[in-house]
Design a protein around this motif. Sequence first.
Motif, PDB file in Angstrom:
ATOM      1  N   PRO A  87      25.386  -6.234  48.410  1.00 47.19           N
ATOM      2  CA  PRO A  87      24.710  -6.859  47.251  1.00 47.19           C
ATOM      3  C   PRO A  87      25.153  -8.290  46.990  1.00 47.19           C
ATOM      4  O   PRO A  87      24.399  -9.097  46.450  1.00 47.19           O
ATOM      5  CB  PRO A  87      25.099  -5.936  46.086  1.00 47.19           C
ATOM      6  N   ILE A  88      26.408  -8.614  47.345  1.00 49.44           N
ATOM      7  CA  ILE A  88      26.945  -9.977  47.194  1.00 49.44           C
ATOM      8  C   ILE A  88      27.381 -10.473  48.563  1.00 49.44           C
ATOM      9  O   ILE A  88      27.969  -9.713  49.346  1.00 49.44           O
ATOM     10  CB  ILE A  88      28.139 -10.004  46.215  1.00 49.44           C
ATOM     11  N   GLU A  89      27.076 -11.720  48.851  1.00 51.43           N
ATOM     12  CA  GLU A  89      27.443 -12.269  50.153  1.00 51.43           C
ATOM     13  C   GLU A  89      28.975 -12.295  50.291  1.00 51.43           C
ATOM     14  O   GLU A  89      29.656 -13.042  49.577  1.00 51.43           O
ATOM     15  CB  GLU A  89      26.905 -13.692  50.289  1.00 51.43           C
ATOM     16  N   PRO A  90      29.545 -11.499  51.204  1.00 53.37           N
ATOM     17  CA  PRO A  90      31.016 -11.454  51.324  1.00 53.37           C
ATOM     18  C   PRO A  90      31.618 -12.762  51.813  1.00 53.37           C
ATOM     19  O   PRO A  90      32.748 -13.091  51.445  1.00 53.37           O
ATOM     20  CB  PRO A  90      31.237 -10.317  52.337  1.00 53.37           C
ATOM     21  N   PHE A  91      30.875 -13.518  52.629  1.00 53.71           N
ATOM     22  CA  PHE A  91      31.410 -14.785  53.112  1.00 53.71           C
ATOM     23  C   PHE A  91      31.660 -15.745  51.956  1.00 53.71           C
ATOM     24  O   PHE A  91      32.673 -16.457  51.934  1.00 53.71           O
ATOM     25  CB  PHE A  91      30.435 -15.428  54.115  1.00 53.71           C
ATOM     26  N   LEU A 166      17.666 -16.341  48.127  1.00 52.94           N
ATOM     27  CA  LEU A 166      16.896 -15.431  48.955  1.00 52.94           C
ATOM     28  C   LEU A 166      17.546 -15.337  50.328  1.00 52.94           C
ATOM     29  O   LEU A 166      17.764 -16.350  51.003  1.00 52.94           O
ATOM     30  CB  LEU A 166      15.455 -15.925  49.109  1.00 52.94           C
ATOM     31  N   ASP A 167      17.881 -14.113  50.728  1.00 55.89           N
ATOM     32  CA  ASP A 167      18.426 -13.866  52.058  1.00 55.89           C
ATOM     33  C   ASP A 167      17.262 -13.618  53.008  1.00 55.89           C
ATOM     34  O   ASP A 167      16.567 -12.605  52.899  1.00 55.89           O
ATOM     35  CB  ASP A 167      19.363 -12.653  52.033  1.00 55.89           C
ATOM     36  N   ARG A 174      20.294 -12.349  46.581  1.00 54.55           N
ATOM     37  CA  ARG A 174      21.650 -11.893  46.256  1.00 54.55           C
ATOM     38  C   ARG A 174      22.521 -13.119  45.993  1.00 54.55           C
ATOM     39  O   ARG A 174      22.225 -14.220  46.493  1.00 54.55           O
ATOM     40  CB  ARG A 174      22.244 -11.054  47.381  1.00 54.55           C
ATOM     41  N   PRO A 175      23.613 -12.970  45.231  1.00 57.19           N
ATOM     42  CA  PRO A 175      24.533 -14.093  45.012  1.00 57.19           C
ATOM     43  C   PRO A 175      25.129 -14.558  46.345  1.00 57.19           C
ATOM     44  O   PRO A 175      25.709 -13.767  47.085  1.00 57.19           O
ATOM     45  CB  PRO A 175      25.607 -13.493  44.096  1.00 57.19           C
ATOM     46  N   SER A 176      24.950 -15.826  46.644  1.00 53.86           N
ATOM     47  CA  SER A 176      25.420 -16.387  47.912  1.00 53.86           C
ATOM     48  C   SER A 176      26.142 -17.701  47.651  1.00 53.86           C
ATOM     49  O   SER A 176      26.027 -18.299  46.583  1.00 53.86           O
ATOM     50  CB  SER A 176      24.244 -16.614  48.869  1.00 53.86           C
ATOM     51  N   LEU A 177      26.879 -18.136  48.652  1.00 55.83           N
ATOM     52  CA  LEU A 177      27.687 -19.351  48.524  1.00 55.83           C
ATOM     53  C   LEU A 177      26.787 -20.580  48.434  1.00 55.83           C
ATOM     54  O   LEU A 177      25.859 -20.760  49.219  1.00 55.83           O
ATOM     55  CB  LEU A 177      28.625 -19.481  49.718  1.00 55.83           C
ATOM     56  N   TRP A 178      27.110 -21.442  47.462  1.00 58.77           N
ATOM     57  CA  TRP A 178      26.441 -22.735  47.329  1.00 58.77           C
ATOM     58  C   TRP A 178      27.483 -23.833  47.455  1.00 58.77           C
ATOM     59  O   TRP A 178      28.543 -23.787  46.830  1.00 58.77           O
ATOM     60  CB  TRP A 178      25.740 -22.850  45.976  1.00 58.77           C
ATOM     61  N   LEU A 179      27.191 -24.808  48.314  1.00 55.58           N
ATOM     62  CA  LEU A 179      28.086 -25.942  48.502  1.00 55.58           C
ATOM     63  C   LEU A 179      27.318 -27.227  48.260  1.00 55.58           C
ATOM     64  O   LEU A 179      26.230 -27.433  48.817  1.00 55.58           O
ATOM     65  CB  LEU A 179      28.657 -25.951  49.924  1.00 55.58           C
ATOM     66  N   SER A 180      27.878 -28.090  47.442  1.00 56.02           N
ATOM     67  CA  SER A 180      27.248 -29.378  47.175  1.00 56.02           C
ATOM     68  C   SER A 180      27.326 -30.263  48.419  1.00 56.02           C
ATOM     69  O   SER A 180      28.310 -30.212  49.167  1.00 56.02           O
ATOM     70  CB  SER A 180      27.951 -30.070  46.005  1.00 56.02           C
ATOM     71  N   PRO A 181      26.318 -31.083  48.667  1.00 56.89           N
ATOM     72  CA  PRO A 181      26.390 -32.011  49.804  1.00 56.89           C
ATOM     73  C   PRO A 181      27.526 -33.025  49.676  1.00 56.89           C
ATOM     74  O   PRO A 181      27.905 -33.667  50.653  1.00 56.89           O
ATOM     75  CB  PRO A 181      25.019 -32.706  49.773  1.00 56.89           C
ATOM     76  N   HIS A 182      28.057 -33.182  48.459  1.00 59.35           N
ATOM     77  CA  HIS A 182      29.167 -34.121  48.239  1.00 59.35           C
ATOM     78  C   HIS A 182      30.533 -33.448  48.384  1.00 59.35           C
ATOM     79  O   HIS A 182      31.564 -34.108  48.223  1.00 59.35           O
ATOM     80  CB  HIS A 182      29.071 -34.737  46.844  1.00 59.35           C
TER      81      HIS A 182
END
Length: 333
Positions: A87-91, A166-167, A174-182
């Motif tokens: 349900p949650i992205e483990p990575f 969206l996977d 599901r909740p997944s990792l978000w990284l800013s381009p900065h």
Amino acid sequence: MPGIIDETQFSILEMAACVSFTIFALLGIISNVINIKTFIAMGLKDSVTVSFLALSLFDLAYLVSTFCCTIALSFNVIEISYYEHFPIEPFGVHVFFGHVVILINVTNTLTTTFIAVARCMCVAKPLHFKHSFTVKRTVIVMSGFAVFALAIYTPLLAYMGMVERLDTKTNRSRPSLWLSPHKDSIKNIVWTLIQTVLPVVTEFIVLLCIAVMINSLLAASKFRQASKIPVGNKEGNTGSFNDSSDKLSGKDIRVVKQVTLISVMYIVCNTPKVVISLVSFIEGEFSLRQRYNNLYVCINYFRMHFEIINASINTFVYYMYNRKFKDTLSWKC
């Protein structure tokens, strides 16, 4: 283009790291819980005990975060290898706790350095610094270390998070990792400070403190030796000193051994971090999401074993060289 370690080899090494991290982290957690209970039972009446308690608390936090990071990594390996979808992205959880581990390691580094500096001053100039390191001041310093670590790492944490996405593999959100381009530009600055500059500076300070402390103890031993009256023989001639006068006292030897051992452990266990940072700086491809990503990650797994051991082994040092700790622990057992 794969770099040195292919995906199959990487998966095997990653699974092995998950097993070893879990075992070492659990043993370290138990070890630091024992430390914390013992120091509290000893009574927090002096700065040395408070310092060691703080170090044990920071080590415990480090190991708990490492354990959580490893569990998330294990789920990520399962998801990739067996096409399971949680349900949650483990990575993403793994990356988040990985940053928490780095943050807490800053407090461990600063606390170890403070202990070395405090003991060095008390041995080198006991009359000047005997009453300088009070319990209240020690608590303030330890709290300051925690605030400093949060302050220096917050900018990096602000550029990442877990967001609903969206996977495409499952066509579900599901909740997944978000990284800013900065994030990378901020990461380069923060990691240079805490992964290279801070370890190098603190290792130099610790080594200097050890050198000063040993020199002070040797000087004190020579002074005691010179102050002793030689024993005359039956003819009235001056005899030799007692053989024991040429050696340090038992207490002095324990201090030297304890501080030297802690110093060597700290330097050995933190030097790989410095080397990896320097190599990454020289070779730009030796980094995350670059050509040598797999090699970089595997070497960092190897490096983490040293840090976990450094955060777990202090119980044995205290037991060998701290009589009050040993007596209190034996009485509690």
